[in-house]
Scaffold this active site. Structure first.
Site, PDB file in Angstrom:
ATOM      1  CD  GLN A   1     -60.619  35.601 100.221  1.00 28.07           C
ATOM      2  OE1 GLN A   1     -59.602  36.166 100.551  1.00 28.07           O
ATOM      3  NE2 GLN A   1     -61.637  35.471 101.042  1.00 28.07           N
TER       4      GLN A   1
ATOM      5  CG  ASP B   1     -62.869  28.097  95.381  1.00 28.07           C
ATOM      6  OD1 ASP B   1     -62.958  27.939  96.607  1.00 28.07           O
ATOM      7  OD2 ASP B   1     -63.591  28.882  94.731  1.00 28.07           O
TER       8      ASP B   1
ATOM      9  N   GLY C   1     -62.228  29.301 102.664  1.00 27.78           N
ATOM     10  CA  GLY C   1     -62.263  27.955 103.218  1.00 27.78           C
ATOM     11  C   GLY C   1     -61.171  27.098 102.618  1.00 27.78           C
ATOM     12  CG  HIS C   2     -57.394  27.175 102.933  1.00 28.77           C
ATOM     13  ND1 HIS C   2     -56.309  27.850 103.441  1.00 28.77           N
ATOM     14  CD2 HIS C   2     -57.759  27.849 101.818  1.00 28.77           C
ATOM     15  CE1 HIS C   2     -56.038  28.895 102.672  1.00 28.77           C
ATOM     16  NE2 HIS C   2     -56.903  28.906 101.681  1.00 28.77           N
TER      17      HIS C   2
ATOM     18  CE  LYS D   1     -55.873  30.075  98.467  1.00 30.13           C
ATOM     19  NZ  LYS D   1     -56.937  29.814  97.463  1.00 30.13           N
TER      20      LYS D   1
END
Length: 426
Positions: free
Chosen positions: A225, A14, A41-42, A17
C-alpha cells in the site's frame, strides 16, 4: 554502504513499488514483507511477462533471495497457497525459499464474510475495502481473539480456539448485519488442511533477520500500500488496517531502528488513488483521463480504475518526514511526457495545518504551481544526461519542495527501464 533497505510507497499505494523491489532484490540476500495482506498487489514485468504478487515477497523472482513474511502480515492461507501453486506452475521454486512467521494472524472465511457485510452496511459511506477480510483479521488481532498460523497447524489448539471466533462472527453477521452465517465446520476443515500445508514453511523470521544483519547480509524490506493509507497517519478512516509507514517494519518484522540503513520512498510523478476517500488534487477532466489512459491505471489486485491527479507535494513532504526518507524513486515520469503543462500542489487552502482526518482532508483545496511540460520522450531512458531539461527542472523543483533528493527514476515497466542516480545498496 547500506545493508538494510526499506521500500515504501509515499502516496495512496500503486506507486510502482513491485518493480523497484524486484530490481533491488537482485542485490539482496533476503526480501521481507512486514505488513498488510493479500489486498496489496505488486506487478512485475520481466522479459515482457507480467506477474502479480499479493503476499509473497517480490524477491521470489530472483535466483537467490530468501523470501520472508513477518508477523505483521495478515495471511489468508487459501490465498497464499494459491499464490505458491501459481508460481510453481510457472516453474518458479517457492517453498524452499519461503519463510513464514507462525505468528502471522490468519484470515479465515468468517473475516471475509464480515468484511463484505460491513461494507454493504456503510452504503454511500463505504471505505472501499477489497472485501478480503484484512480489517476484521486485524480487529481480532487487537482484541486478542484471532488465530495465528501456528494455531492452524496444531489440531488441538485449532479446535480449542476456533469455535469462539466462529460464534462471535456469526453473531455479528446474523444479528447486526442481517447477513448469512458462515459454515464453521467448513472453515475448520479448510484451516486444518491449510495449516498442515503451510507448516513446513514456518520460520523464526525475526531470528533470521538478526542473524543476517550480524553476518553483514543485504536485506530488503518490502512495504505494501502507501503511507497515506497508514492507519495512524493517513486519510482516516479511508485507510488500510496496518501501519504502512516505516514504523511497521519494526513491529511487523521484529527489528530495531538501528537495523535500517536506507529508506527509499516510491512516488509517482503524479498521484492516484483507488476506492473512496479524500484526494485534494483529483482531476475529473481530460488531463485526468489522459493520465489514467497513459498510465494504465487499474488496481493490480482488484482491477478497479484508479482516480488520477497532479502530484501533491504538501502530502508528500509530510510522508518524507514521517518515514525518514533517504531518497525518492520517481515512477511513471513518462506518463507526463504528453502534457504541455505540469502542475504541483504546493499548499492547501481551507484547512489550518496538516489535515488529521477525512473531514479536514475534504476541505483542503490545492494551490498549484505550474511548470512547462517537456518536449521529449522519457520512456525507457537509462541515462540521466538524456532527460529533457524541463523534466529535470520539474524534478529539481520537487526536491526543493519536499526537502529530499531524487535518487532513482523509473521510466517504464521493464526491470531495466531506470535512471539510477544513487543506488540504495550503494
Amino acid at each position: 554502504m547500506a545493508q538494510s533497505v526499506v521500500i515504501l510507497g509515499t502516496q495512496w499505494g500503486d506507486e510502482g513499488k513491485g518493480k523497484i523491489v524486484d530490481l533491488l532484490a537482485h542485490e539482496a540476500d533476503a526480501v521481507v514483507r512486514f505488513q498488510g495482506g493479500h489486498n496489496a498487489g505488486h506487478t512485475l514485468v520481466v522479459g515482457g511477462r507480467k506477474t502479480v504478487l499479493h503476499v509473497i515477497p517480490s524477491g521470489v523472482l530472483t535466483d537467490r533471495a530468501r523470501c520472508l513474511i513477518g508477523n505483521g502480515v495478515v495471511v489468508a492461507p487459501h490465498a497464499l497457497i494459491e499464490e505458491i501453486r501459481g508460481l510453481e506452475a510457472n516453474g518458479i521454486e517457492v517453498r524452499p525459499r519461503l519463510g513464514i512467521s507462525p505468528a502471522c494472524p490468519a484470515i479465515l472465511g468468517c473475516h471475509e464474510a464480515l468484511d463484505r457485510a460491513k461494507e454493504r452496511s456503510r452504503g454511500k459511506k463505504a471505505i472501499g475495502t477489497t472485501g478480503r477480510g484484512i480489517g476484521p483479521a486485524y480487529e481480532d488481532k487487537a482484541s486478542r481473539l484471532g488465530l495465528r498460523l501456528a494455531d492452524l497447524a496444531d489440531p488441538a489448539r485449532l479446535a480449542d480456539k476456533l469455535d469462539a471466533v466462529i460464534d462471535y462472527h456469526n453473531f455479528l453477521l446474523t444479528r447486526y448485519y442481517d447477513a448469512d452465517p458462515v459454515d464453521g465446520q467448513q472453515i475448520a476443515d479448510d484451516a486444518a488442511r491449510q495449516g498442515e500445508e503451510l507448516k513446513p514453511m514456518f520460520a523464526d523470521v525475526t531470528g533470521e533477520l538478526h542473524d543476517l544483519r550480524r553476518a553483514g547480509r543485504a536485506i530488503l524490506f518490502e512495504g505494501a500500500q502507501g503511507s497515506l493509507l497508514d492507519i495512524d497517519h493517513g486519510t482516516y478512516p479511508f485507510v488500510t488496517s496496518s501501519n504502512t509507514t516505516v514504523g511497521g517494519v519494526m513491529t511487523g518484522a521484529g527489528v530495531g531502528p538501528g537495523d535500517i540503513d536506507y529508506v527509499l520512498g516510491i512516488t509517482k510523478a503524479y498521484a492516484t488513488r483507488v476506492g473512496s476517500g479524500p484526494f485534494p488534487t483529483e482531476l475529473d477532466d481530460a488531463d485526468g483521463r489522459m493520465m489514467a489512459e497513459r498510465g494504465v491505471e487499474f488496481g493490480a489486485t482488484t482491477g478497479r480504475p484508479r482516480r488520477c491527479g497532479w502530484l501533491d507535494a504538501v502530502a508528500l513532504k509530510r510522508m518524507v518526514r514521517i518515514n525518514g526518507i533517504t531518497g525518492l524513486c520517481i515512477t511513471k515520469l513518462d506518463v507526463l511526457d504528453a502534457f504541455d503543462r505540469v502542475r504541483i500542489c504546493v499548499d492547501y487552502e481551507g484547512v489550518d495545518g496538516f489535515p488529521v482526518g477525512a473531514e479536514e482532508w475534504s476541505r483542503a483545496r490545492p494551490v498549484y504551481e505550474d511548470m512547462p511540460g517537456w518536449d521529449g520522450d522519457t520512456q525507457g531512458l537509462t541515462d540521466a544526461d538524456k532527460l529533457p531539461a524541463a523534466a529535470c527542472a520539474y524534478l529539481d523543483r520537487l526536491e526543493e519542495l519536499i526537502e529530499a533528493p531524487v535518487h532513482m527514476l523509473s521510466t517504464g515497466p521493464e526491470r531495466d527501464a531506470n535512471v539510477i542516480l544513487r543506488h540504495p545498496f550503494g
